[in-house]
Design a protein around this motif. Structure first.
Motif, PDB file in Angstrom:
ATOM      1  N   HIS A 407       0.804-114.288 -39.638  1.00  0.00           N
ATOM      2  CA  HIS A 407       0.476-114.309 -41.058  1.00  0.00           C
ATOM      3  C   HIS A 407      -0.305-113.054 -41.443  1.00  0.00           C
ATOM      4  O   HIS A 407      -0.891-112.373 -40.585  1.00  0.00           O
ATOM      5  CB  HIS A 407      -0.341-115.560 -41.400  1.00  0.00           C
ATOM      6  N   THR A 408      -0.289-112.779 -42.717  1.00  0.00           N
ATOM      7  CA  THR A 408      -0.976-111.576 -43.204  1.00  0.00           C
ATOM      8  C   THR A 408      -2.469-111.624 -42.889  1.00  0.00           C
ATOM      9  O   THR A 408      -3.073-110.592 -42.603  1.00  0.00           O
ATOM     10  CB  THR A 408      -0.768-111.420 -44.709  1.00  0.00           C
ATOM     11  N   THR A 409      -3.054-112.816 -42.940  1.00  0.00           N
ATOM     12  CA  THR A 409      -4.484-112.925 -42.622  1.00  0.00           C
ATOM     13  C   THR A 409      -4.756-112.557 -41.174  1.00  0.00           C
ATOM     14  O   THR A 409      -5.792-111.950 -40.863  1.00  0.00           O
ATOM     15  CB  THR A 409      -4.971-114.351 -42.897  1.00  0.00           C
ATOM     16  N   ASP A 410      -3.832-112.897 -40.262  1.00  0.00           N
ATOM     17  CA  ASP A 410      -4.009-112.538 -38.850  1.00  0.00           C
ATOM     18  C   ASP A 410      -3.933-111.026 -38.668  1.00  0.00           C
ATOM     19  O   ASP A 410      -4.715-110.450 -37.898  1.00  0.00           O
ATOM     20  CB  ASP A 410      -2.941-113.231 -37.999  1.00  0.00           C
ATOM     21  N   VAL A 411      -2.987-110.403 -39.351  1.00  0.00           N
ATOM     22  CA  VAL A 411      -2.864-108.945 -39.246  1.00  0.00           C
ATOM     23  C   VAL A 411      -4.117-108.269 -39.809  1.00  0.00           C
ATOM     24  O   VAL A 411      -4.615-107.289 -39.241  1.00  0.00           O
ATOM     25  CB  VAL A 411      -1.602-108.457 -39.972  1.00  0.00           C
ATOM     26  N   GLU A 412      -4.623-108.782 -40.920  1.00  0.00           N
ATOM     27  CA  GLU A 412      -5.835-108.209 -41.494  1.00  0.00           C
ATOM     28  C   GLU A 412      -7.012-108.329 -40.532  1.00  0.00           C
ATOM     29  O   GLU A 412      -7.813-107.391 -40.389  1.00  0.00           O
ATOM     30  CB  GLU A 412      -6.156-108.909 -42.816  1.00  0.00           C
ATOM     31  N   LYS A 413      -7.121-109.458 -39.849  1.00  0.00           N
ATOM     32  CA  LYS A 413      -8.195-109.632 -38.872  1.00  0.00           C
ATOM     33  C   LYS A 413      -8.034-108.658 -37.712  1.00  0.00           C
ATOM     34  O   LYS A 413      -9.018-108.106 -37.216  1.00  0.00           O
ATOM     35  CB  LYS A 413      -8.212-111.070 -38.366  1.00  0.00           C
ATOM     36  N   SER A 414      -6.805-108.453 -37.265  1.00  0.00           N
ATOM     37  CA  SER A 414      -6.563-107.527 -36.161  1.00  0.00           C
ATOM     38  C   SER A 414      -6.916-106.097 -36.561  1.00  0.00           C
ATOM     39  O   SER A 414      -7.555-105.366 -35.794  1.00  0.00           O
ATOM     40  CB  SER A 414      -5.095-107.597 -35.732  1.00  0.00           C
ATOM     41  N   LEU A 415      -6.522-105.708 -37.755  1.00  0.00           N
ATOM     42  CA  LEU A 415      -6.861-104.366 -38.226  1.00  0.00           C
ATOM     43  C   LEU A 415      -8.365-104.195 -38.363  1.00  0.00           C
ATOM     44  O   LEU A 415      -8.918-103.125 -38.046  1.00  0.00           O
ATOM     45  CB  LEU A 415      -6.175-104.102 -39.570  1.00  0.00           C
ATOM     46  N   SER A 416      -9.042-105.235 -38.812  1.00  0.00           N
ATOM     47  CA  SER A 416     -10.505-105.169 -38.918  1.00  0.00           C
ATOM     48  C   SER A 416     -11.156-105.062 -37.545  1.00  0.00           C
ATOM     49  O   SER A 416     -12.138-104.329 -37.366  1.00  0.00           O
ATOM     50  CB  SER A 416     -11.024-106.407 -39.653  1.00  0.00           C
ATOM     51  N   ALA A 417     -10.589-105.796 -36.567  1.00  0.00           N
ATOM     52  CA  ALA A 417     -11.144-105.730 -35.211  1.00  0.00           C
ATOM     53  C   ALA A 417     -10.988-104.332 -34.626  1.00  0.00           C
ATOM     54  O   ALA A 417     -11.902-103.817 -33.957  1.00  0.00           O
ATOM     55  CB  ALA A 417     -10.445-106.755 -34.323  1.00  0.00           C
ATOM     56  N   LEU A 418      -9.848-103.693 -34.879  1.00  0.00           N
ATOM     57  CA  LEU A 418      -9.649-102.331 -34.389  1.00  0.00           C
ATOM     58  C   LEU A 418     -10.555-101.338 -35.113  1.00  0.00           C
ATOM     59  O   LEU A 418     -11.095-100.408 -34.499  1.00  0.00           O
ATOM     60  CB  LEU A 418      -8.187-101.927 -34.556  1.00  0.00           C
ATOM     61  N   ALA A 419     -10.717-101.529 -36.414  1.00  0.00           N
ATOM     62  CA  ALA A 419     -11.581-100.635 -37.176  1.00  0.00           C
ATOM     63  C   ALA A 419     -13.042-100.790 -36.760  1.00  0.00           C
ATOM     64  O   ALA A 419     -13.810 -99.823 -36.768  1.00  0.00           O
ATOM     65  CB  ALA A 419     -11.419-100.907 -38.673  1.00  0.00           C
ATOM     66  N   MET A 420     -13.419-101.987 -36.361  1.00  0.00           N
ATOM     67  CA  MET A 420     -14.810-102.242 -35.986  1.00  0.00           C
ATOM     68  C   MET A 420     -15.197-101.467 -34.724  1.00  0.00           C
ATOM     69  O   MET A 420     -16.349-101.022 -34.581  1.00  0.00           O
ATOM     70  CB  MET A 420     -15.022-103.741 -35.782  1.00  0.00           C
ATOM     71  N   VAL A 421     -14.238-101.293 -33.801  1.00  0.00           N
ATOM     72  CA  VAL A 421     -14.537-100.550 -32.575  1.00  0.00           C
ATOM     73  C   VAL A 421     -14.103 -99.097 -32.705  1.00  0.00           C
ATOM     74  O   VAL A 421     -14.053 -98.365 -31.706  1.00  0.00           O
ATOM     75  CB  VAL A 421     -13.839-101.209 -31.366  1.00  0.00           C
ATOM     76  N   ASP A 422     -13.746 -98.688 -33.932  1.00  0.00           N
ATOM     77  CA  ASP A 422     -13.362 -97.297 -34.214  1.00  0.00           C
ATOM     78  C   ASP A 422     -12.154 -96.868 -33.383  1.00  0.00           C
ATOM     79  O   ASP A 422     -12.094 -95.746 -32.874  1.00  0.00           O
ATOM     80  CB  ASP A 422     -14.541 -96.354 -33.943  1.00  0.00           C
ATOM     81  N   ALA A 423     -11.195 -97.778 -33.255  1.00  0.00           N
ATOM     82  CA  ALA A 423      -9.973 -97.476 -32.518  1.00  0.00           C
ATOM     83  C   ALA A 423      -9.045 -96.630 -33.381  1.00  0.00           C
ATOM     84  O   ALA A 423      -9.047 -96.734 -34.608  1.00  0.00           O
ATOM     85  CB  ALA A 423      -9.274 -98.763 -32.093  1.00  0.00           C
ATOM     86  N   ASP A 424      -8.261 -95.800 -32.717  1.00  0.00           N
ATOM     87  CA  ASP A 424      -7.307 -94.933 -33.415  1.00  0.00           C
ATOM     88  C   ASP A 424      -5.960 -95.650 -33.471  1.00  0.00           C
ATOM     89  O   ASP A 424      -5.227 -95.706 -32.482  1.00  0.00           O
ATOM     90  CB  ASP A 424      -7.177 -93.597 -32.685  1.00  0.00           C
ATOM     91  N   LEU A 425      -5.638 -96.225 -34.636  1.00  0.00           N
ATOM     92  CA  LEU A 425      -4.375 -96.942 -34.803  1.00  0.00           C
ATOM     93  C   LEU A 425      -3.261 -95.931 -35.083  1.00  0.00           C
ATOM     94  O   LEU A 425      -3.204 -95.329 -36.157  1.00  0.00           O
ATOM     95  CB  LEU A 425      -4.481 -97.951 -35.950  1.00  0.00           C
ATOM     96  N   LEU A 426      -2.374 -95.741 -34.118  1.00  0.00           N
ATOM     97  CA  LEU A 426      -1.264 -94.805 -34.291  1.00  0.00           C
ATOM     98  C   LEU A 426      -0.230 -95.337 -35.268  1.00  0.00           C
ATOM     99  O   LEU A 426       0.405 -94.565 -35.989  1.00  0.00           O
ATOM    100  CB  LEU A 426      -0.600 -94.520 -32.941  1.00  0.00           C
TER     101      LEU A 426
END
Length: 499
Positions: A407-426
Motif C-alpha cells: 500500500h502507499t502508506t507502506d511505501v511512504e513509511k519505507s521512504l521515511s525510514a531510508l530518509a531517516m538514516v540518510d540513505a541514498d535512494l538510487l
C-alpha cells in the motif's frame, strides 16, 4: 483527479463497469417481463359556447371558454363525474380509486380536453374513457345551466371517441432496457471510482507518482512461471522478463555512475514483493555484461538466494562476520560468468547487530576492492531494522515495490525510514506489474521462440576440478578450520586476464 485519472480507473475496472451494465440491462428486462401490461385509451372533448353573436362577443366568449377549461379538467377526478361511471359500468371500485387511473389535461391555448385511462384490459380502458367523457359532458351541462332553467351557455362535444388499444402502453421494454443500461453504467463507474479512492495499493507508476518522485529504474511484469523458474537464465534470452532486467541493469549503472561505492542494497517494504529475485537476477544481468559481481544474501531472517541458485547455505555471511571463516573461504562461484555468491550462512539470534557491526563494514570494503559490483539482498524495511542499518554502509539503495502487494502508506513509511538514516535512494523497481491494462509494462523485443530453460545453472565448483566449496569444505568451516585459498585474489586475477 484529472480526466486521464478517470480514464485509467475505467481501464482498470472495465470488467466491473461491464458487469454492472449487464446486471442493469438484465434487471430492466426481467422487470419488464414481470410487470403486468397496461393499456391506455384516450378521448378528446371540445369546449364551445352555444350562443353566437358579433365578433367582439365571440372573442370574449373564447376567452371565457379558455378560462373555464381548466376548471373542467379538475372536475374530471371528482365523484360527481366518476360515480356515474362506476354505476354505469358496474365497476368494483370507488371514485377515489378510479381517479388514480385517469388523467385529464388541456392546452392553455386551446379549448380541447384530453382524458386518458390506463387499465390492464384494453376494452375496459376504452369503456371507462368513453364513460368519463359522457359523464363530464352531463356534469358540465348541469353546472353551467342557469338557475331559471335556460340552456347552458357551454357545450362539451366528444371529438375523438375512445377506442381499445392494440398494443400495451407499459411496460416500454426498449425504454426500460436503455434506462437499465444507463443506470448500470453509472453505478459501475461510481463503484470503480469509489474503489479506486479507497484502494491504496500501488498498482503502477501513476500510483507511485502520488507519493514520491524517486526515479523508476525499471518495471518487471508478472510472470506466473517465475515462482517455479525465478532466475534470469531460465527465461528465453529475448523474453520480456530478460529484457526488463537488462533495462534495470542499464538504468542502475547510470543512476550509480557518480558514486564511489560499488555496493547496491536491494530491499522492499514488506515480504513477498520480489526483492530477492530482483537482487539475484540483477547480479546475473551485471555478470552477463562482463562485470565481476558479488551477490550477498544479507537477509539473515528468511534467506532465499542460496535456494534460488542451488548453492550451499550452511556457511556464508554470518560465518565470516563471527570470524569462523575468512571471506575468501565462503564465496561460491556460480554460472559461467564472473559471479560469486555469499550466502547468508546460519541464521543468528542478533541479525541487526551483525549487519551493523564493524566487521560487516570491512567485509563490504573487501568485496568492493575485488569486484566491479556488489549486490546485497537485504530484509524488508518495515518488519525489521536490518535494511535501514545496512543502508548506512552502502553506496545506494534500490527499493523494490510489488504491484498490488504493498500500500502507499507502506511505501511512504519505507521512504521515511531510508530518509531517516540518510540513505541514498538510487530509485525504485516496480515488480509484478500486469502484462495488460493501464499499468502494464511491455517491451518491443520478444523472444522468437517460447523455449525456456527449466534447470538453473549450477555452481562451477560442483563435480568439477576447479576450486569450489564441496561439502567437506563446509564441514571444515563449520568446525572452525581455516582455508588458505584466496577467492578474492582469484577474482582479481580473472579480471586482469579478461582485460
Amino acid at each position: 483527479m484529472e480526466l486521464k485519472d478517470y480514464l485509467r480507473i475505467l481501464r482498470r475496472s472495465w470488467i466491473t463497469v461491464l458487469a454492472c451494465a449487464l446486471i442493469g440491462t438484465l434487471g430492466a428486462g426481467a422487470a419488464s417481463l414481470l410487470i403486468r401490461p397496461s393499456y391506455t385509451s384516450e378521448t378528446k372533448l371540445f369546449v364551445a359556447l352555444q350562443n353566437s353573436g358579433s365578433v367582439a362577443e365571440l372573442q370574449q366568449g373564447n376567452i371565457f371558454t379558455q378560462a373555464r377549461v381548466q376548471s373542467y379538467v379538475e372536475t374530471v377526478s371528482t365523484p360527481a363525474v366518476l360515480q356515474p361511471v362506476v354505476d354505469a359500468l358496474g365497476l368494483d371500485t370507488t371514485p377515489e380509486v378510479l381517479s388514480g387511473s385517469i388523467t385529464a389535461t388541456s392546452d392553455v391555448k386551446t379549448v380541447l380536453i384530453s382524458i386518458s385511462v390506463v387499465n390492464p384490459s384494453p376494452v375496459q380502458a376504452a369503456a371507462i374513457a368513453q364513460a368519463v367523457a359522457d359523464s363530464l359532458v352531463n356534469v358540465v351541462d348541469d353546472l353551467e345551466r342557469p338557475s331559471r332553467g335556460d340552456v347552458s351557455p357551454v357545450k362539451l362535444s366528444i371529438v375523438t371517441p375512445a377506442i381499445a388499444a392494440s398494443t400495451p402502453s407499459s411496460p416500454n421494454v426498449r425504454l426500460n432496457l436503455v434506462l437499465g443500461l444507463l443506470v448500470g453504467v453509472t453505478v459501475g463507474i461510481a463503484v470503480a471510482v469509489l474503489r479506486s479512492v479507497l484502494d491504496t495499493r500501488v498498482r503502477g507508476e501513476a500510483d507511485l507518482r502520488r507519493i514520491t518522485e524517486a526515479p523508476i529504474l525499471g518495471g518487471i511484469s508478472f510472470d506466473p512461471e517465475a515462482t517455479k523458474n525465478p532466475l534470469l537464465t531460465q527465461s528465453a534470452p529475448q523474453s520480456p522478463r530478460a529484457e526488463s532486467f537488462r533495462q534495470l541493469r542499464t538504468n542502475l549503472q547510470f543512476a550509480h555512475v557518480s558514486h564511489r561505492s560499488k555496493t547496491v542494497l536491494v530491499t522492499s517494504s514488506l515480504p513477498g514483493e520480489g526483492k530477492s529475485t530482483t537482487a539475484t537476477n540483477l547480479a546475473i544481468a551485471l555478470a552477463q555484461a562482463g562485470q565481476s559481481v558479488a551477490l550477498v544474501d544479507a537477509d539473515l531472517r528468511r534467506p532465499m538466494v542460496a535456494d534460488y541458485l542451488g548453492l550451499e547455505r550452511s556457511a556464508g555471511l554470518t560465518t565470516a562476520l563471527v570470524g569462523r571463516a575468512d571471506l575468501d573461504d565462503v564465496l561460491q562461484p556460480w554460472g559461467d560468468d564472473n559471479m560469486y555468491v555469499l550466502s547468508a550462512g546460519q541464521i543468528p539470534p542478533n541479525p541487526s547487530e551483525l549487519l551493523g557491526s564493524e566487521a560487516m563494514k570491512q567485509l563490504i570494503l573487501r568485496l568492493e576492492a575485488a569486484f566491479d559490483a556488489v549486490i546485497i539482498d537485504a530484509p524488508p524495511l518495515l518488519p525489521v531494522t536490518d535494511a535501514a542499518v545496512l543502508a548506512q554502509q552502502v553506496g545506494g539503495v534500490v527499493l523494490v515495490i510489488g504491484s498490488q502487494k504493498v500500500h502507499t502508506t507502506d511505501v511512504e513509511k519505507s521512504l521515511s525510514a531510508l530518509a531517516m538514516v540518510d540513505a541514498d535512494l538510487l530509485g525504485v523497481v516496480l515488480n509484478r506489474l500486469p502484462t495488460k491494462g493501464p499499468d502494464a509494462y511491455a517491451y518491443s523485443y520478444y523472444s522468437n521462440d517460447g523455449h525456456t530453460t527449466s534447470t538453473p545453472r549450477r555452481p562451477k565448483s560442483v563435480n568439477r576440478s576447479e576450486p569450489g566449496l564441496p561439502d567437506s569444505t563446509f564441514e571444515q568451516l563449520l568446525n572452525g578450520e581455516p582455508r588458505s585459498t584466496s577467492r578474492l585474489r582469484e577474482v582479481r586475477n580473472r579480471g586482469r586476464g579478461d582485460n
